[in-house]
Design a protein around this motif. Structure first.
Motif, short mmCIF file in Angstrom:
data_model
loop_
_atom_site.label_atom_id
_atom_site.label_comp_id
_atom_site.label_asym_id
_atom_site.label_seq_id
_atom_site.Cartn_x
_atom_site.Cartn_y
_atom_site.Cartn_z
N PRO A 1 -0.67 2.89 6.77
CA PRO A 1 -0.96 3.64 8.08
C PRO A 1 0.90 3.75 8.85
CG PRO A 1 -2.27 2.23 7.81
CD PRO A 1 -2.11 1.61 6.82
N LEU A 2 1.37 2.26 8.23
CA LEU A 2 2.87 1.75 8.35
C LEU A 2 3.82 2.81 7.48
CD1 LEU A 2 3.87 -1.71 9.44
CD2 LEU A 2 4.16 0.18 10.91
N ASN B 1 2.18 -1.95 4.11
CA ASN B 1 0.65 -1.01 4.06
C ASN B 1 0.53 1.00 4.75
OD1 ASN B 1 0.53 -0.53 7.36
ND2 ASN B 1 0.33 -2.45 7.74
N GLY C 1 3.05 5.44 6.32
CA GLY C 1 2.74 7.18 6.71
C GLY C 1 3.66 7.16 7.72
N ALA C 2 3.48 6.40 8.48
CA ALA C 2 4.48 6.08 10.06
C ALA C 2 5.74 6.97 9.73
CB ALA C 2 4.41 6.06 11.31
#
Ligand SMILES: *Cc1c(COP(=O)(O)O)cnc(C)c1O
Length: 397
Positions: free
Chosen positions: A231-232, A229, A234-235
């Motif tokens: 957010p993951l 996903n 992106g981190a």
């Protein structure tokens, strides 16, 4: 009745060719241009101010991204059915950056014992140095896996199929255990590829690939990918910017080029490997064949339920001692001796002599790396030729 899972996967020939590729490139080029640059410039200082305020989406420096890399990432995300993808300079860079990003001192990870040697060594040597403990469990033992989870466990990581014994992890069971204990699940899907399985559809949090193998497919590049996903991913992207394992633009181009023919190649490799496994199983110089497409494989039912094909790698134990096994390998004419897999050229290896050479014999035997174990990674040569070559070498030892 079909022998394998009929659920459609997002990976199709049409997507492999067209996904992620916008039209209207520079100079009306049909193919994605290689943006061979380290630095991106700004029109004026207002553009710089807008960039740092997040209002100008351009890239400023090559370690943070590249247009050719972004096209490759979008293509892969579509093939895997993922919201986002990020590419790395190697599969190991994908593994290490992901785990360093997700784990902190005092955390704990669970990993399957039948796994890529360097992933195991990263846990035992690097994570340990930072106070992150890892527990190794037997691939396929879900009670042992669940029992290994502690309050501070943050990640369960496994390959499926695993290397070199091709154990298949029941993804539904893994996701269920992960969800109940609020632990993130990661599957290194290198051996399966997006054509054969899509772990994200089962609820796995992150998928990792060594794109060096089937996705690149020509034994001529090194790359890694992580999908999941936004957010993951992106981190993890922020960590890549710090740790620096970015894929270079030319390599990203080679990967795009490789992926266009990936479903064709993989389909053929699936077929040839199954034929080779069936041939080996009937040969009296072969003691045991490890291939999830065979009914005799202990995880065949799980494989059938969650995979559309069983991959291009076949491992087997010869009915011979070490000398006989090495003699067999040396007699093969089609495959070169090499440790990799997934390319157009077939490769053969003796795991005890290469990937596991530094282990004591007893330790190696304890994890099933026998003297007579052979790992055959089929390429796209004709199946009849591959099998005739193996038959000739077997009959001679
Ligand atoms: C090859 C491989 C890796 C490492 O990838 P590189 O691209 O060689 O760094 C990780 N996992 C698996 C299952 C592999 O086969």
């Amino acid at each position: 009745m079909s022998e394998k899972c009929e659920t459609p996967v997002p990976c199709s020939g049409t997507r492999a060719v067209h996904a992620g590729e916008e039209r209207g490139h520079w100079g009306n080029s049909l193919t994605v241009p290689i943006a061979q640059t380290s630095t991106y410039v700004f029109e004026d200082t207002h553009a710089v101010k807008a960039f740092v305020a997040g209002k100008n989406p351009q890239i400023d420096y090559g370690r943070y991204g590249n247009p050719t890399q972004h096209a490759a990432e979008s293509k892969l995300a579509e093939l895997e059915g993922a919201e986002a993808a990020i590419l790395f300079s190697s599969g190991m860079s994908a593994v290490t950056t992901t785990l360093l990003g997700m784990l902190s001192t005092g955390h704990h990870a669970v990993i399957m014992d039948d796994c890529y040697r360097k992933t195991a060594q990263f846990c035992q040597m690097v994570l340990k140095k930072f106070g992150i403990e890892t527990t190794f469990v037997h691939a396929g033992d879900y009670a042992e896996l669940e029992g290994a989870i502690r309050d501070n466990t943050r990640v369960i990581i496994s390959e499926s199929p695993t290397n070199p014994h091709l154990n298949v992890i029941d993804l539904e069971k893994l996701v269920d255990i992960g969800k109940r204990h609020r632990v993130k699940t990661i599957i290194d899907s290198t051996f399966a590829t997006p054509l054969n399985q899509c772990p994200l559809e089962f609820g796995i949090d992150l998928v990792i690939h060594s794109a060096t193998k089937y996705l690149g497919g020509h034994n001529d590049l090194m790359a890694g990918a992580v999908l999941g996903n936004a957010p993951l991913i992106g981190a993890i992207r922020d960590y890549r910017g710090i740790l620096g394992g970015v894929i270079d633009p030319h390599c990203a181009y080679l990967l795009i080029r490789g992926i266009k023919t990936f479903p064709l190649r993989m389909g053929k490799q699936n077929e040839t490997a199954l034929m080779l496994a069936r041939f080996l199983e009937k040969h009296d110089r072969v003691k045991r064949v490890y291939y999830p497409g065979l009914e005799s494989h202990p995880h065949h039912d799980v494989a059938k339920a969650q995979m559309r094909g069983f991959g291009g790698l076949v491992s087997f134990d010869l009915d011979a001692d070490e000398a006989g096994t090495l003699d067999f390998i040396d007699r093969l004419k089609i495959p070169c001796i090499g440790a990799s897999l997934g390319g157009v050229e077939s490769l053969v290896s003796h795991p005890a002599s290469i990937s596991y050479y530094e282990l004591a014999r007893e330790d190696r035997l304890a994890i099933g790396i026998a003297d007579e174990l052979v790992r055959y990674a089929v390429g796209i040569e004709d199946a009849e030729d591959i099998i005739a070559d193996v038959r000739r070498a077997l009959d001679a030892v």
